[in-house]
Every structure is written in C-alpha cells, then in structure tokens.
Scaffold this active site. Structure first.
Site, PDB file in Angstrom:
ATOM      1  N   CYS A  69       7.851 -18.300  -8.274  1.00  0.00           N
ATOM      2  CA  CYS A  69       7.554 -20.085  -8.192  1.00  0.00           C
ATOM      3  C   CYS A  69       8.661 -20.567  -9.761  1.00  0.00           C
ATOM      4  O   CYS A  69       8.899 -19.659 -10.743  1.00  0.00           O
ATOM      5  CB  CYS A  69       6.199 -20.111  -8.378  1.00  0.00           C
ATOM      6  SG  CYS A  69       5.603 -21.434  -9.506  1.00  0.00           S
ATOM      7  N   CYS A 319     -10.488   4.473 -27.490  1.00  0.00           N
ATOM      8  CA  CYS A 319     -11.909   4.935 -26.171  1.00  0.00           C
ATOM      9  C   CYS A 319     -11.932   4.770 -24.782  1.00  0.00           C
ATOM     10  O   CYS A 319     -12.401   4.213 -23.964  1.00  0.00           O
ATOM     11  CB  CYS A 319     -12.674   4.182 -26.548  1.00  0.00           C
ATOM     12  SG  CYS A 319     -12.352   2.174 -27.260  1.00  0.00           S
TER      13      CYS A 319
END
Length: 360
Positions: A69, A319
């Site tokens: 685009c 984590c």
C-alpha cells in the site's frame, strides 16, 4: 506456523477496523478487491471481512501477489519513531527549561495540529503537555532535594505559583509543600519495536518496566509508591539509562543478557519463581507445571501462575517464556501478539542459547 491468536480472523478484523497500531510489523492484511496489502493501522477505507486475508509477514503477502500500500507503506520498518517526534523529544532534552508554545512549533515549520495528533497517537499526550510535565518533574526533584517551593517553581520554569502547584498536584496528587525532602523514583519511557515501555527506578535499582498498554499499570505504580513511601517524577537515573542500552541490544539480536540492578517487590515464594524464570534460556519455553517442578513445588502450579502474572519487570524477568501445557500461548499482560513476537524473536536471534538448553 501461526498461533491460535493469529488464526482468529474476527479479532484481527476488529483490530483492522480500529486501525490498531499495536499489530504493525507483526501482522499484515491483504485486500483481494484491490490487490494490495497494508498494515492493520492503514487509514484507507476498510473492505468487508470476506475480502481480506491476514499474514504474519510482508513476504507472505508479496508471495501471494499483493502489492504494498502507498498510504501505510507496510515495507518500511515498524516501531520507528516519527521524525517529528524524535526531533521534538531531542529538542526537549537539549533545552529542558524552555517553555514551549504552539508559536515555537510554527517557527520550526511544524503544524501544531499535526504535532498534537502525532504525540497523542504515539505517546498518549500532546507535546505541550509533555513539556509541562517535564518541567513539573524538574520542580518536584528540586523540592525533594530540599528547595523551597518558590525556588522549585522557578527552576521548573513556571512564572505562576498557582500553575506550578496545580501541575505538581495533578502529577502526583500531593501539594508541593509535602514533597520537600522526599526520596523520589524517576520514570521515563523508551520506544521499542513492540511499543513504548515505561521504566521506573531510583538511583541504584530498576523497580518497574512495563508496556504502556498494560491495564494494571496505574495500580502497579500506586502500589510501588506506597511500598517505597515515595512518589514518581519524570526524569532519568543510571538504571534507566542502562536498561535502555540493554534492551536496544536485545531487540537488535545482539544480546539477551540483562545486568541492570533490579528491585523485586514480591514475597519469598514469588521471588523464587522469578529467579526460575530468569534461568529459562532465550528461545526456550516452559509450562507452569515445569516451572513448579523447577522450584521444587510440583503441586503449586496456580501459585506459580499468580507469581508469573505479578511480574513488573517485563522481558528482563521473562514471564513471556511460560506457555500452556499443550504448547498454546497463555495470558500475557503485554498482549498475546507481543508474547508471540518475543518468542519468535528469541528463537531467531539466540539459537545458541536454545541449542545449549536442549543439549543439557
């Protein structure tokens, strides 16, 4: 292979309609009716859901015969700060005492409304509000070092005493007189390829590193201030400078090692889980059950999951390397797309760590 998240076309189509910038660089949309592919944040008119397909890479879109685009330029690097933002932030750092106005922006050849929109979209506040916040932070630092209110006001560049008091109270919820002699935590943000992060530190240790979009961020900051019997001012400290350099190396694929001194606010059990997380090598994932076994408490999977979710030092205490027992992605406060991105990044750039772990 795409994750379950990226196979969820309903979620992606809604993000496409909302022009969600958080997917930029991590997901692309191909429009069958035009033959072009875009970022999900593309401002162009949106086609119907039946006419779009989603891919994780620009290369996949090109292989399907789609053209990039011209409006959103999907082949350009994602996560790069706008030149206007970089320029103004640099000017703000070089001359923190300057009282900025829209006239100043116009003198630089910038349209104030364009600057306003860019900063609101990328940082969440206007440039003029940011400049005021920085000046208020300087005054707060002066108060904490023992200056009287009028001196701190002038140091912050405020002509009006009432304006200075209002700025400080809005920022910290406390009038200037109560801040005198207080120990302050410093906060600053940094741009990364997966979005802006907020770092909070004292002079010696890093206390928090989180993504701005984390819903619990405000509550985390309030808890931190209460725990430290302190308050937070915008500014820099050595740990913030250090973690910014280490994160830059991490995102470039140069190093996954972090040496910034950390302040970990958790129970002995929680800190034990966090220690175990830091021992998971980059490019490797563990389940909650494996993590519980690692700390010698195989039945404590729920407690391990809670400790994992309580982590306030994103990426450093990894984590994101904990997944479901079936190999699926599980909840991540920074968003599942970020978790997927981080895991993919680590497997790509740190294969030596991965191979070493698999050989042990």
């Amino acid at each position: 292979m795409m994750t379950d998240l990226f196979n969820n076309s309903d979620t992606l189509y809604q993000a496409f309609l909302a022009r969600d910038r958080s997917y930029d660089g991590h997901m692309f949309v191909c429009v069958a009716t035009t033959g072009i592919f875009c970022r999900l944040s593309c401002p162009a008119r949106k086609p119907g859901k039946d006419h779009v397909r989603f891919f994780e890479t620009a290369a996949a879109c090109l292989e399907q015969g789609y053209r990039p685009c011209k409006k959103c330029r999907p082949l350009e690097p994602a996560g790069q700060p706008e030149p206007i933002i970089s320029n103004l932030l640099a000017r703000l750092e070089q001359n923190p005492d300057h009282v900025w106005s829209e006239t100043d922006l116009a003198k630089l050849g910038l349209d104030p409304s364009t600057v306003r929109r860019l900063f609101k979209r990328h940082i969440g506040m206007t440039f003029l509000d940011l400049a005021r916040l920085r000046r208020a932070g300087r005054g707060i630092t002066a108060l904490a070092q023992g200056a009287n209110v009028i001196d701190a006001q002038l140091d912050a560049g405020y002509d009006s005493a009432s304006g200075f008091r209002d700025a400080v109270t809005r920022l910290l919820g406390q009038p200037p007189a109560r801040l005198k002699g207080r120990h302050l935590l410093q906060a600053d943000w940094m741009e990364t390829p997966v979005g802006a992060m907020l770092a909070i530190a004292d002079r010696h240790r890093l206390h928090l590193l989180e993504f701005f979009e984390r819903k619990a961020l405000t509550a985390e900051i309030q808890r931190l201030q209460k725990t430290m019997n302190s308050t937070v001012s915008f500014g820099r400290s050595p740990p913030i400078d250090q973690i910014e350099k280490e994160l830059a190396a991490y995102f470039k694929g140069e190093s996954a090692a972090f040496h910034t001194p950390l302040a970990r606010h958790g129970s002995p059990f929680t800190c034990k889980v966090w220690d175990a997380l830091t021992r998971i090598p980059p490019g490797v994932t563990h389940s909650y059950a494996q993590l519980a076994q690692t700390i010698g408490q195989p039945t404590a999977m729920r407690a391990v999951a809670r400790a994992n979710g309580a982590n306030q030092l994103a990426i450093i205490i990894p984590c994101h390397r904990v997944i479901g027992a079936n190999g699926s992605l599980t909840g991540y406060a920074g968003g599942l797309w970020r978790k997927n991105w981080l895991l993919t990044h680590e497997k790509r750039y740190f294969p030596a760590c991965n191979s070493l772990a698999n050989s042990l």
